[in-house]
Design a protein around this motif. Structure first.
Motif, short mmCIF file in Angstrom:
data_model
loop_
_atom_site.label_atom_id
_atom_site.label_comp_id
_atom_site.label_asym_id
_atom_site.label_seq_id
_atom_site.Cartn_x
_atom_site.Cartn_y
_atom_site.Cartn_z
N TRP A 131 -19.22 35.36 -14.52
CA TRP A 131 -20.46 34.67 -15.25
C TRP A 131 -21.32 35.94 -15.66
O TRP A 131 -21.37 37.05 -14.92
CB TRP A 131 -21.44 34.08 -14.27
N THR A 132 -21.93 36.11 -16.85
CA THR A 132 -22.56 37.20 -17.58
C THR A 132 -23.97 36.48 -17.87
O THR A 132 -24.24 35.59 -18.36
CB THR A 132 -21.93 37.70 -18.67
N GLY A 133 -24.98 37.26 -17.11
CA GLY A 133 -26.47 36.90 -17.35
C GLY A 133 -26.92 36.58 -18.73
O GLY A 133 -26.41 37.42 -19.71
N ASN A 134 -27.51 35.59 -19.04
CA ASN A 134 -27.90 35.09 -20.55
C ASN A 134 -29.51 35.48 -20.54
O ASN A 134 -29.92 35.90 -21.47
CB ASN A 134 -27.40 34.09 -20.70
N SER A 135 -30.35 34.80 -19.63
CA SER A 135 -31.62 34.85 -19.71
C SER A 135 -32.23 34.38 -18.35
O SER A 135 -31.84 33.79 -17.58
CB SER A 135 -32.15 33.83 -20.78
N LEU A 136 -33.58 34.74 -18.17
CA LEU A 136 -34.50 34.47 -17.11
C LEU A 136 -35.44 33.53 -17.54
O LEU A 136 -36.26 33.44 -18.68
CB LEU A 136 -34.99 35.64 -16.56
N TRP A 137 -35.89 32.52 -16.76
CA TRP A 137 -36.90 31.43 -17.32
C TRP A 137 -37.69 31.33 -16.06
O TRP A 137 -37.40 31.07 -15.03
CB TRP A 137 -36.34 30.06 -17.66
N ALA A 138 -39.19 31.10 -16.48
CA ALA A 138 -40.29 30.49 -15.47
C ALA A 138 -41.32 29.84 -16.27
O ALA A 138 -41.75 30.29 -17.40
CB ALA A 138 -40.76 31.95 -14.85
N PHE A 139 -41.90 28.97 -15.84
CA PHE A 139 -42.95 28.09 -16.38
C PHE A 139 -42.24 27.56 -17.76
O PHE A 139 -43.18 27.35 -18.49
CB PHE A 139 -44.20 28.95 -16.59
N GLY A 140 -41.01 27.34 -17.81
CA GLY A 140 -40.70 26.66 -19.02
C GLY A 140 -40.39 27.68 -20.13
O GLY A 140 -40.35 27.34 -21.26
N ASN A 141 -40.71 29.09 -20.03
CA ASN A 141 -40.46 30.13 -20.99
C ASN A 141 -39.55 30.98 -20.72
O ASN A 141 -39.28 31.44 -19.25
CB ASN A 141 -41.89 30.94 -21.17
N ASP A 142 -38.70 31.66 -21.49
CA ASP A 142 -37.76 32.72 -21.45
C ASP A 142 -38.65 34.03 -21.38
O ASP A 142 -39.51 34.46 -22.02
CB ASP A 142 -37.03 32.86 -23.04
N ILE A 143 -38.47 34.55 -20.07
CA ILE A 143 -39.40 35.77 -19.80
C ILE A 143 -38.42 36.77 -19.58
O ILE A 143 -38.45 37.85 -18.84
CB ILE A 143 -40.01 35.55 -18.23
N SER A 144 -37.18 36.89 -20.25
CA SER A 144 -36.15 37.99 -20.13
C SER A 144 -36.71 39.20 -20.87
O SER A 144 -36.41 40.37 -20.26
CB SER A 144 -34.82 37.65 -21.02
N ASP A 145 -37.52 39.24 -21.91
CA ASP A 145 -38.01 40.23 -22.49
C ASP A 145 -39.13 40.94 -21.59
O ASP A 145 -39.12 42.38 -21.35
CB ASP A 145 -38.67 40.17 -23.81
N LEU A 146 -39.75 39.97 -20.83
CA LEU A 146 -40.95 40.51 -20.07
C LEU A 146 -40.11 41.33 -18.80
O LEU A 146 -40.72 42.57 -18.38
CB LEU A 146 -41.57 39.34 -19.56
N PHE A 147 -39.08 40.82 -18.42
CA PHE A 147 -38.50 41.68 -17.25
C PHE A 147 -38.08 42.77 -17.74
O PHE A 147 -38.01 44.00 -16.98
CB PHE A 147 -37.37 40.85 -16.76
N LEU A 148 -37.42 43.02 -18.87
CA LEU A 148 -36.93 44.30 -19.55
C LEU A 148 -38.08 45.15 -19.70
O LEU A 148 -38.04 46.31 -19.33
CB LEU A 148 -36.16 43.81 -20.84
N GLU A 149 -39.08 44.66 -20.26
CA GLU A 149 -40.34 45.73 -20.50
C GLU A 149 -40.94 45.93 -19.30
O GLU A 149 -41.36 47.27 -18.87
CB GLU A 149 -41.33 45.00 -21.45
N GLU A 150 -41.26 45.03 -18.23
CA GLU A 150 -42.17 45.55 -17.26
C GLU A 150 -41.33 46.27 -15.84
O GLU A 150 -41.52 47.06 -15.24
CB GLU A 150 -42.79 44.35 -16.53
N LEU A 151 -39.89 45.69 -15.74
CA LEU A 151 -39.25 46.16 -14.70
C LEU A 151 -37.90 46.79 -15.18
O LEU A 151 -37.15 47.63 -14.13
CB LEU A 151 -38.86 45.01 -14.03
N GLY A 152 -37.48 47.04 -16.30
CA GLY A 152 -36.54 47.52 -16.74
C GLY A 152 -35.29 46.94 -16.74
O GLY A 152 -34.11 47.61 -16.44
#
Length: 144
Positions: free
Chosen positions: A41-62
């Motif tokens: 399985w390959t990661g595709n996206s992270l979601w919280a509160f009904g929103n895709d937060i993948s970019d937030l994880f990338l920007e804030e946590l790398g």
């Protein structure tokens, strides 16, 4: 002439009987274990509160979810990899295959709810608890 009709009849009879079967053809659906362990399985996206937060994880946590892969095997082992590092552990289904318990019996044990499992998509939900904040449900989506 009678022999030719007899041969034609026997040929037709042979053709009809060879095309029928005694058993019903039942295509078995793969089990959840088969679906989970079939491939990596390959990661595709992270979601919280009904929103895709993948970019937030990338920007804030790398952390780029698309660099994460997980491989499950039927013996109850998994390998979770990110770039050049990996974690090994154990897994097992629980709650009628609606949850997966990771690293049961260790201090790293946690449970993820299975939101969706198909041959091409896996969605897991984990609850993250913070010291002073309310718990957050994080959905991790994988594809193959």
């Amino acid at each position: 002439m009678k022999i030719q009709k007899l041969l034609t009849f026997l040929f037709a009879l042979l053709l009809v009987t060879s095309m029928t079967s005694c058993d019903k053809d039942e295509d078995k659906e793969p089990s959840n274990t088969d679906l989970l362990t079939a491939n990596t399985w390959t990661g595709n996206s992270l979601w919280a509160f009904g929103n895709d937060i993948s970019d937030l994880f990338l920007e804030e946590l790398g952390y780029d979810i698309k660099k994460n892969t997980v491989k499950f095997d039927k013996a109850g082992k998994y390998v979770d990899s990110y770039e050049r590092s990996s974690l090994n552990g154990t897994w097992e289904f629980a709650n009628n295959d609606k949850s997966i318990i990771f690293d049961k019996g260790t201090e790293d044990e946690y449970t993820a709810k299975v939101l969706r499992l198909t041959d091409t998509e896996l969605r897991l939900e984990q609850t993250l608890e913070f010291e002073d904040d309310e718990p957050v449900a994080l959905e991790v989506r994988y594809t193959r």
